[in-house]
Motif scaffolding. Sequence first.
Motif, PDB file in Angstrom:
ATOM      1  N   LEU A 175       0.676  -1.353   0.048  1.00 49.22           N
ATOM      2  CA  LEU A 175      -0.054  -0.067  -0.052  1.00 49.22           C
ATOM      3  C   LEU A 175       0.912   1.224   0.096  1.00 49.22           C
ATOM      4  N   VAL A 176       2.201   1.198   0.134  1.00 49.74           N
ATOM      5  CA  VAL A 176       3.194   2.446  -0.065  1.00 49.74           C
ATOM      6  C   VAL A 176       2.839   3.107   1.283  1.00 49.74           C
ATOM      7  N   LEU A 177       2.813   2.461   2.369  1.00 47.66           N
ATOM      8  CA  LEU A 177       2.647   2.963   3.510  1.00 47.66           C
ATOM      9  C   LEU A 177       3.872   2.668   4.455  1.00 47.66           C
ATOM     10  N   SER A 178       4.133   3.594   5.529  1.00 51.99           N
ATOM     11  CA  SER A 178       5.126   2.887   6.468  1.00 51.99           C
ATOM     12  C   SER A 178       4.721   1.920   7.234  1.00 51.99           C
ATOM     13  N   GLU A 179       5.503   1.069   7.784  1.00 58.38           N
ATOM     14  CA  GLU A 179       4.931  -0.163   8.640  1.00 58.38           C
ATOM     15  C   GLU A 179       4.240   0.373   9.994  1.00 58.38           C
ATOM     16  N   ARG A 180       4.707   1.505  10.472  1.00 62.90           N
ATOM     17  CA  ARG A 180       4.245   2.315  11.586  1.00 62.90           C
ATOM     18  C   ARG A 180       3.070   2.650  11.268  1.00 62.90           C
ATOM     19  N   ALA A 181       2.472   3.306  10.072  1.00 59.86           N
ATOM     20  CA  ALA A 181       1.256   3.686   9.741  1.00 59.86           C
ATOM     21  C   ALA A 181       0.193   2.505   9.812  1.00 59.86           C
ATOM     22  N   VAL A 182       0.789   1.422   9.232  1.00 59.65           N
ATOM     23  CA  VAL A 182      -0.298   0.322   9.167  1.00 59.65           C
ATOM     24  C   VAL A 182      -0.420  -0.293  10.514  1.00 59.65           C
ATOM     25  N   LYS A 183       0.569  -0.207  11.534  1.00 60.03           N
ATOM     26  CA  LYS A 183       0.366  -0.806  12.713  1.00 60.03           C
ATOM     27  C   LYS A 183      -0.793   0.102  13.527  1.00 60.03           C
TER      28      LYS A 183
END
Length: 71
Positions: free
Chosen positions: A34-42
């Motif tokens: 999704l071209v997001l940071s892993e932190r944003a997903v969490k």
Amino acid sequence: MKKTQFRFQISYKNFLIMRLVSKGDTSLQISKKLVLSERAVKYQIVLLRKKFNSKNITQLTSTLLRQHVIN
């Protein structure tokens, strides 16, 4: 404005995240897709868990599957 059949609404981004989680993807895999940071997903997962009063991601996924939000 027409009411939806659900008592809640989630964004399209959250819908995609939960769909990928339900298929077994990790936060890192989702972030790359999704071209997001892993932190944003969490963080989005934490917000969804709070919104649906879920203790963990398994309970959240189960709730969303039962209510036909994801399949």
